[in-house]
Every structure is written in structure tokens, then in C-alpha cells.
Write a protein that holds these residues in place. Structure first.
Motif: not given
Length: 323
Positions: A162-188
Motif C-alpha cells: 500500500s506504500e510502494g515499498i518492495t517487500l521480499i519475504g521468507t517462509a518455510g514452505s512453498d505453500a507459505k511463500c504463496q500465502i505471502a505473495l498473495d498478501a502482497g509480497a513482491d518476492h518470497c
């Protein structure tokens, strides 16, 4: 009398006890609130295990939402009958009803449900201080956010977008990475299958990130530093893998890095600060920029099961206890 969860000793989820406790009248600067829902957070497990020692016996829980039933002398920002929510430095949210300090309790907008209010206060206000009160961040900056599929992480992904900040996330599985990406992460980055330091350098073309927001602690601390660009900041705001100890400050010289270990309740130590922070959070939710995903709900009497699920990393998004 109010059904209340307490601990009489530190330990596993089995030490959680549901008891009946008397609820009195609020004194000066206090309110009495009847809860509709309570939030569940990692800090609750830290207190239960003794990582954050408490004077025992003690109640648990730091956030909830409900109806104000009475206010004490000097409380002017709330009145009986108000819908309210809070994150509090004083434990005791795992209960049907309580008397508590009023400073961190705020009115809950009608557009936000009690369940959302209980689920979002501690996590959402944490994201608010990470993005707006810890170090200056602006559109175009890049943030590495660990545990991006968790409750705080999902809010952070949306907030950054919402603020134009690029967010790279980390998570412990591909499924959790997809959750982060669906929430707005640019990469996970799935840290179980990829070296997140190498991947961050690849994503940023070797530049590194402006800020790392790290709630994991001991196991990620030094690698998180390696993801920063020169003059970058590491915000260490949790201990999911244990506390960071024995740090040689000389390692910061590699890039003149900055490190801070903030807490939410330092930032919202008075009513004016709590209201300012909550107003920004509520605006994000009411506008739709941030959606509160309640993925798990447990009855108050099933609190031990809820703690087991949280510690086993079987939860995503927000978890609440219903009253």
C-alpha cells in the motif's frame, strides 16, 4: 466471576489453567471490559515457557476486543458501552472480563468486527511501528521480512504494497511463500530450499536491502546482516528461534550497519501514541489496504491446543480465542 486462563508455573501448554476469578470495579485510570474475542501471539508462548519470565501465578494474553462496561476516575477517551480493542503491556487478555489500564485501549470502529479487532491489534500495531516509527521508509525502498506468511507478516506484506515499498519475504514452505505473495509480497524465498542471502543478493542485483525486519532471532541474525546494503538497518523484533546473544559489534563495521531491538509497548507508552498508531492501523483496514485474515479460531477452554498449533508452526494469518 470471569473464566480466566492463568499459569502457576512455566512450562509447556499443559501448564495453562482455566479458572474463575473475581472481577472488581475499575480504579483511577482503569476500565472494565467484557471481551468478545482474544488474540493469540508468540509473546504469549514466550511468557508461558519462561523465556520472558513472569511473577507467578499470572494470567496470559496481550490483546482483545469487546465492550467497555465501566470506566474509572480520569478516563475520558472511553465510556461505558463503547466498542473497544487493545494491545496491552499488562497480561490478562485470555479472559471473559477484566479490569485493566485504559491508556492502550482505543475505540474500535463500527466497520471492524470484534474478531478482527482482537486479531489485529498487537500484530498490526507492530507493523505500524516497524514501518513508521523505527527508521524512515519511503516508496521505492526494499525490505526483507522473515516469517512473511505469519500473522505479522501478512499484514506487513499488505502494508508495504500500500506504500510502494518492495517487500521480499521468507517462509518455510512453498505453500507459505504463496500465502505471502498473495498478501502482497513482491518476492518470497523458501528458506528450506534456498539460501536466502544469495537469493536476496540476486533479487537486488547485489545491492542488498534497506531494512531487514527479523522476528526469528538467533538463527537468522548474522545472515540477516549479510542481506543489508551499506548503512542499512536490522530491526530484530522477536525470538522465535531463541534470543540473539553474544554479539560482536565489530561485525556491523562491514557496512556500517545499524541494529535495533524495539518493543511495541515502548512505542505506545501513552494514550496519545496508542491512539495515533491505532488510527493509522484502522484506516488501513477500513480502506481495504489491509485485510485481517483469521485462519484459526479456538474456544477459550481450548487454549492449550491453540498454543500447540502456534508453536508447531501449523498456523497462518491470525489466530483468535472466542469467549
Amino acid at each position: 466471576m470471569a473464566k480466566t486462563v492463568i499459569i502457576e508455573e512455566h512450562g509447556g501448554p499443559e501448564v495453562l489453567k482455566l479458572v474463575d476469578l473475581a472481577v472488581g470495579d475499575p480504579g483511577p485510570g482503569e476500565i472494565r471490559i467484557r471481551h468478545k474475542a482474544c488474540g493469540l501471539n508468540f509473546i504469549d508462548t514466550y511468557q508461558r515457557t519462561g523465556l520472558y519470565p513472569m511473577t507467578l501465578p499470572s494470567p496470559l494474553g496481550r490483546e482483545a476486543a469487546g465492550i467497555v462496561e465501566a470506566v474509572g476516575e480520569g478516563v475520558t477517551h472511553l465510556k461505558a458501552g463503547d466498542r473497544a480493542a487493545y494491545a496491552s503491556g499488562t497480561s490478562g487478555a485470555y479472559t471473559e472480563e477484566r479490569v485493566m489500564p485504559a491508556d492502550t485501549v482505543v475505540r474500535l470502529p463500527d466497520e471492524i468486527s470484534f474478531e478482527e479487532g482482537a486479531a489485529m491489534m498487537l500484530k498490526g500495531l507492530t507493523v505500524q511501528y516497524l514501518f513508521h516509527r523505527t527508521t524512515p521508509l519511503k516508496a521505492g525502498d526494499t525490505v526483507l521480512f522473515h516469517a512473511a506468511a505469519g500473522g505479522v507478516g501478512q499484514i506487513a506484506c499488505q502494508w508495504a504494497k500500500s506504500e510502494g515499498i518492495t517487500l521480499i519475504g521468507t517462509a518455510g514452505s512453498d505453500a507459505k511463500c504463496q500465502i505471502a505473495l498473495d498478501a502482497g509480497a513482491d518476492h518470497c524465498i523458501n528458506y528450506e530450499t534456498e539460501d536466502f542471502v544469495a537469493r536476496v543478493q540476486e533479487i537486488t542485483n547485489g545491492a542488498g536491502v534497506d531494512v531487514v525486519m527479523d522476528s526469528i532471532g538467533a538463527s537468522t541474525f548474522e545472515k540477516s546482516l549479510s542481506c543489508l546494503k551499506p548503512l542499512g538497518m536490522l530491526i530484530s523484533f522477536g525470538n522465535a528461534s531463541g534470543p540473539v546473544t553474544g554479539v560482536n559489534l565489530g561485525i556491523l563495521a562491514k557496512g556500517s550497519y545499524k541494529v535495533t531491538r524495539p518493543t511495541l509497548f515502548t512505542h505506545m507508552a501513552d494514550q496519545a501514541s496508542a491512539k495515533e498508531m491505532a488510527d493509522m492501523l484502522f484506516a488501513k483496514v477500513v480502506s481495504g489496504d489491509v485485510k485481517i485474515s483469521i485462519d484459526q479460531s479456538f474456544a477459550l477452554e481450548d487454549v492449550a491446543e491453540a498454543h500447540r498449533a502456534l508453536e508447531a508452526r501449523k498456523t497462518t494469518g491470525q489466530t483468535i480465542l472466542t469467549v
